[in-house]
Design an enzyme around this catalytic site. Sequence first.
Site, PDB file in Angstrom:
ATOM      1  CD  GLU A 106      -2.757   1.549   0.434  1.00  0.00           C
ATOM      2  OE1 GLU A 106      -2.376   1.593  -0.749  1.00  0.00           O
ATOM      3  OE2 GLU A 106      -3.904   1.864   0.777  1.00  0.00           O
ATOM      4  CG  ASP A 107      -0.887   4.898  -1.385  1.00  0.00           C
ATOM      5  OD1 ASP A 107      -1.513   4.336  -0.472  1.00  0.00           O
ATOM      6  OD2 ASP A 107      -1.423   5.732  -2.150  1.00  0.00           O
ATOM      7  CG  ASP A 110      -3.650   9.753   6.587  1.00  0.00           C
ATOM      8  OD1 ASP A 110      -2.758  10.575   6.392  1.00  0.00           O
ATOM      9  OD2 ASP A 110      -4.782  10.063   6.996  1.00  0.00           O
ATOM     10  CE  LYS A 138       0.742  11.428   5.415  1.00  0.00           C
ATOM     11  NZ  LYS A 138      -0.383  12.286   4.961  1.00  0.00           N
ATOM     12  CG  PHE A 160      -1.881  15.913   1.379  1.00  0.00           C
ATOM     13  CD1 PHE A 160      -2.708  14.956   1.962  1.00  0.00           C
ATOM     14  CD2 PHE A 160      -1.841  15.990  -0.003  1.00  0.00           C
ATOM     15  CE1 PHE A 160      -3.484  14.097   1.190  1.00  0.00           C
ATOM     16  CE2 PHE A 160      -2.619  15.140  -0.789  1.00  0.00           C
ATOM     17  CZ  PHE A 160      -3.444  14.194  -0.185  1.00  0.00           C
ATOM     18  CG  ASP A 167      -4.420  10.917  -5.494  1.00  0.00           C
ATOM     19  OD1 ASP A 167      -4.294  10.228  -4.469  1.00  0.00           O
ATOM     20  OD2 ASP A 167      -5.509  11.396  -5.864  1.00  0.00           O
ATOM     21  NE  ARG A 173      -3.595   8.110  -8.518  1.00  0.00           N
ATOM     22  CZ  ARG A 173      -4.080   7.847  -7.305  1.00  0.00           C
ATOM     23  NH1 ARG A 173      -3.281   7.471  -6.340  1.00  0.00           N
ATOM     24  NH2 ARG A 173      -5.379   7.958  -7.073  1.00  0.00           N
TER      25      ARG A 173
HETATM   26  P1  IMP Z   1      -6.156   5.915   5.349  1.00  0.00           P
HETATM   27  O1  IMP Z   1      -6.558   7.244   5.972  1.00  0.00           O
HETATM   28  O2  IMP Z   1      -5.004   5.300   6.065  1.00  0.00           O
HETATM   29  O3  IMP Z   1      -7.340   5.023   5.219  1.00  0.00           O
HETATM   30  O4  IMP Z   1      -5.652   6.259   3.901  1.00  0.00           O
HETATM   31  C1  IMP Z   1      -6.594   6.449   2.892  1.00  0.00           C
HETATM   32  C2  IMP Z   1      -5.973   6.898   1.625  1.00  0.00           C
HETATM   33  O5  IMP Z   1      -5.685   8.262   1.784  1.00  0.00           O
HETATM   34  C3  IMP Z   1      -4.658   6.305   1.199  1.00  0.00           C
HETATM   35  O6  IMP Z   1      -4.771   5.097   0.516  1.00  0.00           O
HETATM   36  C4  IMP Z   1      -4.180   7.383   0.259  1.00  0.00           C
HETATM   37  O7  IMP Z   1      -4.744   7.206  -1.005  1.00  0.00           O
HETATM   38  C5  IMP Z   1      -4.720   8.638   0.893  1.00  0.00           C
HETATM   39  N1  IMP Z   1      -3.715   9.440   1.622  1.00  0.00           N
HETATM   40  C6  IMP Z   1      -3.457   9.503   2.934  1.00  0.00           C
HETATM   41  N2  IMP Z   1      -2.459  10.367   3.206  1.00  0.00           N
HETATM   42  C7  IMP Z   1      -2.080  10.860   2.003  1.00  0.00           C
HETATM   43  C8  IMP Z   1      -1.067  11.799   1.573  1.00  0.00           C
HETATM   44  O8  IMP Z   1      -0.280  12.367   2.352  1.00  0.00           O
HETATM   45  N3  IMP Z   1      -1.024  12.052   0.245  1.00  0.00           N
HETATM   46  C9  IMP Z   1      -1.839  11.458  -0.669  1.00  0.00           C
HETATM   47  N4  IMP Z   1      -2.773  10.572  -0.310  1.00  0.00           N
HETATM   48  C10 IMP Z   1      -2.890  10.283   1.004  1.00  0.00           C
HETATM   49 MG    MG Z   2      -4.053   4.320  -1.517  1.00  0.00          MG
END
Ligand code: IMP
Ligand code: MG
Length: 189
Positions: A106-107, A110, A138, A160, A167, A173
């Site tokens: 996964e990228d 967050d 994070k 961010f 993205d 991306r």
């Molecule tokens: P989650 O909040 O961990 O569920 O992350 C949800 C999605 O938010 C990730 O898969 C990313 O696509 C996006 N995301 C979270 N932080 C960032 C960031 O710093 N830059 C770009 N996308 C982010």
């Molecule tokens: Mg993602």
Amino acid sequence: MSKKPFIPKYVKRIFYSEKQVNQKVAQAAEWLNKKFKNNKKPPIFLCVLKGALPFYGKLIMQIKMDVIFDFIVLSSFRGNIKAVGMPKIVTDLFNDIKGRDVVIIEDVSDSAKTLTVLIKYLKSRKPKSLTTVVLVDKPDMRKVSFKPDYACLTIKNNPFLVGCGLDINEKARNLPYIGEFDKRYLGKV
Ligand code: IMP
Ligand code: MG
């Protein structure tokens, strides 16, 4: 051809250069190569689209064993830079993962809502093991308790980030580095 990377105006600064990212990805590959060294069946490397695609591409070429490719698409219904609501599975994987080792690529983790939903879903399919590898972690941003098994980069103070799959409104991306988004451009990209 110029070696200078494309730096759009909404990138405030380069956080990690392409070279630094590549070094971190190489270390992740080494960790995975060790972890699955004596594996009997090839692990299934699961790319969480779209964000993880560049990271996946870099990583997979450095894995020194047979692996099976797979992909899943999740939606996280983002507003501008904040995820709203719970993510949903949009496109399912190709393989039956029952009894298999699955490596989730996964990228970013967050709030970790995305990975939590994904892991719960995958567990219901009875894999032998699940290993989560993220490009960026994070930990300060969690809404649910979660720790990836391996994080290439751990980031504090929640900038961010864009690039290497990350993205802003589907843009950035393709940037080969990880940059910090300039919040003055919020709503304008
Ligand atoms: P989650 O909040 O961990 O569920 O992350 C949800 C999605 O938010 C990730 O898969 C990313 O696509 C996006 N995301 C979270 N932080 C960032 C960031 O710093 N830059 C770009 N996308 C982010
Ligand atoms: Mg993602």
